[in-house]
Design an enzyme around this catalytic site. Sequence first.
Site, PDB file in Angstrom:
ATOM      1  N   ASN A 238       0.797  -1.406   0.429  1.00  0.00           N
ATOM      2  CA  ASN A 238       0.046   0.058  -0.351  1.00  0.00           C
ATOM      3  C   ASN A 238       1.089   1.044   0.062  1.00  0.00           C
ATOM      4  OD1 ASN A 238       0.561   0.563   2.601  1.00  0.00           O
ATOM      5  ND2 ASN A 238      -0.473  -1.212   3.171  1.00  0.00           N
TER       6      ASN A 238
ATOM      7  N   ASP B  85      -4.746  -6.301   5.809  1.00  0.00           N
ATOM      8  CA  ASP B  85      -5.311  -6.550   5.621  1.00  0.00           C
ATOM      9  C   ASP B  85      -5.490  -8.109   5.699  1.00  0.00           C
ATOM     10  OD1 ASP B  85      -6.545  -5.110   8.416  1.00  0.00           O
ATOM     11  OD2 ASP B  85      -7.591  -3.335   6.136  1.00  0.00           O
TER      12      ASP B  85
ATOM     13  N   LYS C  60       7.344 -18.138  -9.396  1.00  0.00           N
ATOM     14  CA  LYS C  60       6.801 -17.352 -10.002  1.00  0.00           C
ATOM     15  C   LYS C  60       5.612 -17.406 -11.029  1.00  0.00           C
ATOM     16  CE  LYS C  60       7.646 -13.670 -13.232  1.00  0.00           C
ATOM     17  NZ  LYS C  60       9.046 -13.231 -14.488  1.00  0.00           N
TER      18      LYS C  60
ATOM     19  N   PHE D 219      -4.988   3.871  14.666  1.00  0.00           N
ATOM     20  CA  PHE D 219      -4.980   5.210  13.750  1.00  0.00           C
ATOM     21  C   PHE D 219      -6.373   4.343  12.693  1.00  0.00           C
ATOM     22  CE2 PHE D 219      -1.627   8.373  12.690  1.00  0.00           C
ATOM     23  CZ  PHE D 219      -0.659   8.119  13.847  1.00  0.00           C
TER      24      PHE D 219
ATOM     25  N   LYS E 112     -13.672   2.473  15.842  1.00  0.00           N
ATOM     26  CA  LYS E 112     -12.331   1.655  16.242  1.00  0.00           C
ATOM     27  C   LYS E 112     -12.627   1.258  18.672  1.00  0.00           C
ATOM     28  CE  LYS E 112     -11.715   1.499  11.555  1.00  0.00           C
ATOM     29  NZ  LYS E 112     -10.762   2.324   9.909  1.00  0.00           N
TER      30      LYS E 112
ATOM     31  N   LYS F 284     -11.509  -2.096  19.237  1.00  0.00           N
ATOM     32  CA  LYS F 284     -10.419  -2.952  19.389  1.00  0.00           C
ATOM     33  C   LYS F 284     -10.317  -2.287  20.519  1.00  0.00           C
ATOM     34  CE  LYS F 284      -9.437  -2.199  15.008  1.00  0.00           C
ATOM     35  NZ  LYS F 284      -8.150  -2.439  13.712  1.00  0.00           N
TER      36      LYS F 284
HETATM   37  N1  CTP Z   1      -4.282  -2.511  12.143  1.00  0.00           N
HETATM   38  C1  CTP Z   1      -3.715  -3.498  12.475  1.00  0.00           C
HETATM   39  N2  CTP Z   1      -3.813  -5.389  12.594  1.00  0.00           N
HETATM   40  C2  CTP Z   1      -4.211  -4.530  10.980  1.00  0.00           C
HETATM   41  C3  CTP Z   1      -5.205  -3.995  10.610  1.00  0.00           C
HETATM   42  C4  CTP Z   1      -5.207  -2.762  11.332  1.00  0.00           C
HETATM   43  O1  CTP Z   1      -2.618  -3.830  13.398  1.00  0.00           O
HETATM   44  N3  CTP Z   1      -4.392  -6.021  10.378  1.00  0.00           N
HETATM   45  C5  CTP Z   1      -4.431  -1.123  13.208  1.00  0.00           C
HETATM   46  C6  CTP Z   1      -3.504   0.224  12.031  1.00  0.00           C
HETATM   47  O2  CTP Z   1      -1.837  -0.064  11.911  1.00  0.00           O
HETATM   48  C7  CTP Z   1      -4.315   0.907  12.489  1.00  0.00           C
HETATM   49  C8  CTP Z   1      -5.321   0.586  13.118  1.00  0.00           C
HETATM   50  O3  CTP Z   1      -5.835  -0.538  12.929  1.00  0.00           O
HETATM   51  O4  CTP Z   1      -3.523   1.374  13.582  1.00  0.00           O
HETATM   52  C9  CTP Z   1      -6.469   0.532  11.939  1.00  0.00           C
HETATM   53  O5  CTP Z   1      -7.702   0.114  12.445  1.00  0.00           O
HETATM   54  P1  CTP Z   1      -8.486  -0.673  10.555  1.00  0.00           P
HETATM   55  O6  CTP Z   1      -9.619  -1.033  11.581  1.00  0.00           O
HETATM   56  O7  CTP Z   1      -7.882  -1.500  10.288  1.00  0.00           O
HETATM   57  O8  CTP Z   1      -8.579   0.427   9.860  1.00  0.00           O
HETATM   58  P2  CTP Z   1      -8.658   0.601   8.529  1.00  0.00           P
HETATM   59  O9  CTP Z   1      -7.126  -0.699   8.128  1.00  0.00           O
HETATM   60  O10 CTP Z   1      -8.704   1.495   7.698  1.00  0.00           O
HETATM   61  O11 CTP Z   1      -9.434  -0.448   8.084  1.00  0.00           O
HETATM   62  P3  CTP Z   1     -10.773  -0.362   7.751  1.00  0.00           P
HETATM   63  O12 CTP Z   1     -11.087  -0.670   5.629  1.00  0.00           O
HETATM   64  O13 CTP Z   1     -12.039  -1.716   7.609  1.00  0.00           O
HETATM   65  O14 CTP Z   1     -11.663   0.808   7.429  1.00  0.00           O
END
Ligand code: CTP
Length: 395
Positions: free
Chosen positions: A208, A277, A287, A321, A335, A339
């Site tokens: 990303n 995610d 490959k 974040f 969130k 969390k």
């Molecule tokens: N995070 C994490 N582990 C994951 C995904 C995210 O620790 N597998 C953490 C990120 O570091 C950030 C926060 O969770 O602090 C973001 O939350 P998340 O719900 O994942 O937000 P987004 O990635 O924006 O997800 P969404 O697509 O559901 O909005």
Amino acid sequence: MSSKTVVLGVCGGIAAYKALDVVSRLKKKNFDVHVIMTESACEFVTPLSFQSLSQNMVIKDMFDEPKAWEIQHISLAKKADLMLIVPATANVIGKVANGIADDMLSTTIMATKAPVVFSPAMNTNMYKNPIVQANIEKLKGFGYTFINPDSGRLACGDNGEGKLPDTSYIAEYVTSMLYDIKDLKGKKVLVTAGPTVAPVDPVRFIGNNSSGKMGYAIAEEARDRGAEVTLISGPCELKAPFGLNIVNVNTTEEMYNSVLEHFDDSNIVIKAAAVADYKPKVYSEKKIKKSEDDLTIEFERSRDILKTLGEKKTNQILVGFAAESNDLIENATKKIKKKNLDYIVANDITQKDTGFSSDDNLVTILSKYGDSYTLDKMPKKLVARELFNLLCKKR
Ligand code: CTP
């Protein structure tokens, strides 16, 4: 920031020309810089260059006529909030280590009560000479600070240790030492930054756009405020900042393992990383060859690191974040609950010139107590400062 005084000692080495850039960088950070040059430094660079950049008279030797009724080495020694020696030669290190004060620079170093930072630069063999090393150890024992030289090609053509670090690094080092707020002293701060990647085959991965800038700024701010900082970083282009325990990871799994290893021991945990995610259900060892058909890759969920931390949390302050494209406050608030966070930093990724990759950010910080703070658009370093101002405020 401040108008603190840095007294910069310049010695006679080829890296003396780089000290000019150190002056320029410190001036940009609003420090009052006074330069003392040794006689041999003047053979490499002219005092006029230092005078122009520092906008202060350059002091060369003890017998210059005093400009006022004050003894120069004593008045500068008192005025200094910090003394920085760039480049620190074997000669000046040896002199100070053995109590010799025979010129303006060595007498000022002896006379000051301010912290003194040596940034050595010299030929590798000289640097590694046991006499020089013993002198450095002796001075460290007296509380003097040393910035380790880099390795690389030296002016003499040799390769090895002894190169002056980047001038930006030296300027950051000094700024950090002179930072006024030390409210994180004794605290352990764990920060994650950058992206994590999901490998598809030996040459491809899903990643990303995270640049890591926000997380790195947070880690640096925590360091400057006196914390012991561990930065767990996904792959990014940023240079490793000094004074941090940096762990480099690639995948979500690696970040998960590393974060959990450090979690119990941390007081504050800030998860600024953009964690992948999903990962491909099957990693192809070979490959993947192209064919005429479309390609479908099936993905499975990776572990949610932050959610796990929320479940395991004891006394840690946990900060997440949230990058949102709509319903910023509503989604971020969800969130916090989901969390078990103490704070969340929410940013609207649809805004131009902020967020991913840019130097600025526009965020709202929400707390589990229901309060919210919307900051103006500002550099990520200042966002980090505001975040810690909030975290360190007594409730
Ligand atoms: N995070 C994490 N582990 C994951 C995904 C995210 O620790 N597998 C953490 C990120 O570091 C950030 C926060 O969770 O602090 C973001 O939350 P998340 O719900 O994942 O937000 P987004 O990635 O924006 O997800 P969404 O697509 O559901 O909005």
